[in-house]
Design an enzyme around this catalytic site. Structure first.
Site, PDB file in Angstrom:
ATOM      1  CB  SER A  60      25.802   6.061 -53.757  1.00 48.10           C
ATOM      2  OG  SER A  60      25.357   5.140 -54.717  1.00 48.10           O
TER       3      SER A  60
HETATM    4  N1  SAH Z   1      24.606   5.679 -57.904  1.00 46.04           N
HETATM    5  C1  SAH Z   1      23.197   5.729 -57.720  1.00 46.04           C
HETATM    6  C2  SAH Z   1      22.831   4.523 -56.881  1.00 46.04           C
HETATM    7  C3  SAH Z   1      21.481   4.066 -57.076  1.00 46.04           C
HETATM    8  S1  SAH Z   1      21.092   2.579 -56.201  1.00 46.04           S
HETATM    9  C4  SAH Z   1      22.841   7.024 -57.010  1.00 46.04           C
HETATM   10  O1  SAH Z   1      23.722   7.605 -56.388  1.00 46.04           O
HETATM   11  O2  SAH Z   1      21.697   7.464 -57.067  1.00 46.04           O
HETATM   12  C5  SAH Z   1      21.440   1.360 -57.411  1.00 46.04           C
HETATM   13  C6  SAH Z   1      20.732   1.496 -58.728  1.00 46.04           C
HETATM   14  O3  SAH Z   1      21.054   0.352 -59.515  1.00 46.04           O
HETATM   15  C7  SAH Z   1      19.202   1.547 -58.637  1.00 46.04           C
HETATM   16  O4  SAH Z   1      18.739   2.656 -59.332  1.00 46.04           O
HETATM   17  C8  SAH Z   1      18.769   0.257 -59.305  1.00 46.04           C
HETATM   18  O5  SAH Z   1      17.541   0.354 -60.009  1.00 46.04           O
HETATM   19  C9  SAH Z   1      19.916   0.000 -60.258  1.00 46.04           C
HETATM   20  N2  SAH Z   1      20.036  -1.382 -60.706  1.00 46.04           N
HETATM   21  C10 SAH Z   1      19.888  -2.533 -59.980  1.00 46.04           C
HETATM   22  N3  SAH Z   1      20.078  -3.600 -60.753  1.00 46.04           N
HETATM   23  C11 SAH Z   1      20.355  -3.141 -62.002  1.00 46.04           C
HETATM   24  C12 SAH Z   1      20.623  -3.762 -63.254  1.00 46.04           C
HETATM   25  N4  SAH Z   1      20.660  -5.089 -63.399  1.00 46.04           N
HETATM   26  N5  SAH Z   1      20.863  -2.970 -64.319  1.00 46.04           N
HETATM   27  C13 SAH Z   1      20.832  -1.624 -64.217  1.00 46.04           C
HETATM   28  N6  SAH Z   1      20.567  -0.981 -63.063  1.00 46.04           N
HETATM   29  C14 SAH Z   1      20.335  -1.723 -61.968  1.00 46.04           C
END
Ligand code: SAH
Length: 211
Positions: A60
């Site tokens: 993010s």
């Molecule tokens: N806050 C994280 C953002 C990652 S992007 C960072 O700063 O690195 C969003 C994340 O949500 C991804 O890793 C994706 O795999 C996860 N994601 C998407 N759908 C999901 C679900 N249903 N349950 C759990 N994780 C999920």
């Protein structure tokens, strides 16, 4: 590239963009974001931008991490926070320094494993991880005083509302593609108040779990 000066410039920028919670800014300042991306991207780690972390996912944007953390904390300290979407673990690491305990759910196992290692390297031990589908929340350990979702949901998952303690705050992007809005939902004990905040852009909240 990952120097103190580059980090200071990021904090300066977040302040200029209206972020004002000193605790959150201090945690962003001291969290080494370059450890949460591939070495090849480390030189861009203190830019205020999302960056790829593999599996079509992104770490993010620092502004969003700070903004969502501020919104979660705005009514006082939190002891139990559920995070959906661990990803690189960067938002997790920031939260772990601001609240008592973080419970973090990720659907992609390999991302979760790497995030776990990073948090241990940083000696952040108040985080428990779960590999699973965030649409279900994590009911066994509910309720939570705060819930943060770091991927955009097509609608607010009912399970997350059910797992929010009275007075608890849910920060979640809702919508698809260019049409996403950040919502703050508060469990007023009997009803849920909803505020629509910023226009945002997140990767989608998907279903099921994968390796
Ligand atoms: N806050 C994280 C953002 C990652 S992007 C960072 O700063 O690195 C969003 C994340 O949500 C991804 O890793 C994706 O795999 C996860 N994601 C998407 N759908 C999901 C679900 N249903 N349950 C759990 N994780 C999920």
């Amino acid at each position: 590239m990952t120097s103190q000066r580059t980090r200071e410039r990021l904090i300066q920028r977040l302040c200029e963009e209206g972020l004002s919670d000193a605790r959150v800014l201090e945690v962003i300042r001291r969290t080494p974001r370059h450890l949460f991306v591939d070495e090849a991207l480390a030189h861009r780690a203190y830019e205020d931008t999302a960056l790829p972390i593999g599996h079509n996912q992104t770490i993010s944007q620092p502004f969003m991490v700070a903004r969502m953390s501020e919104l979660l904390l705005a009514s006082g300290p939190l002891d139990k926070v559920l995070e959906i979407g661990t990803g690189s673990g960067y938002q997790t690491a920031v939260l772990a320094q601001l609240v008592e305990r973080v419970f973090s759910v990720e659907r992609i196992q390999s991302l979760q494993e790497r995030a776990k290692e990073r948090l241990l390297e940083l000696d952040l031990r108040n985080v428990v991880f779960r590999w699973g589908d965030g649409w279900d929340g994590w009911s066994a350990l509910a309720p939570y005083n705060g819930i943060i979702v770091t991927a955009a949901a097509s609608e607010v998952p009912q399970a997350l509302l059910d797992q929010l303690a009275p007075g608890g705050r849910l920060v979640i992007p809702v919508g698809a593609g260019d049409e996403q809005q950040l919502l703050l939902i508060v469990n007023e004990g009997g009803h849920f108040s909803r505020q629509i905040l910023d226009s945002v852009r997140f990767v989608p909240l998907l279903s099921g779990s994968v390796f």
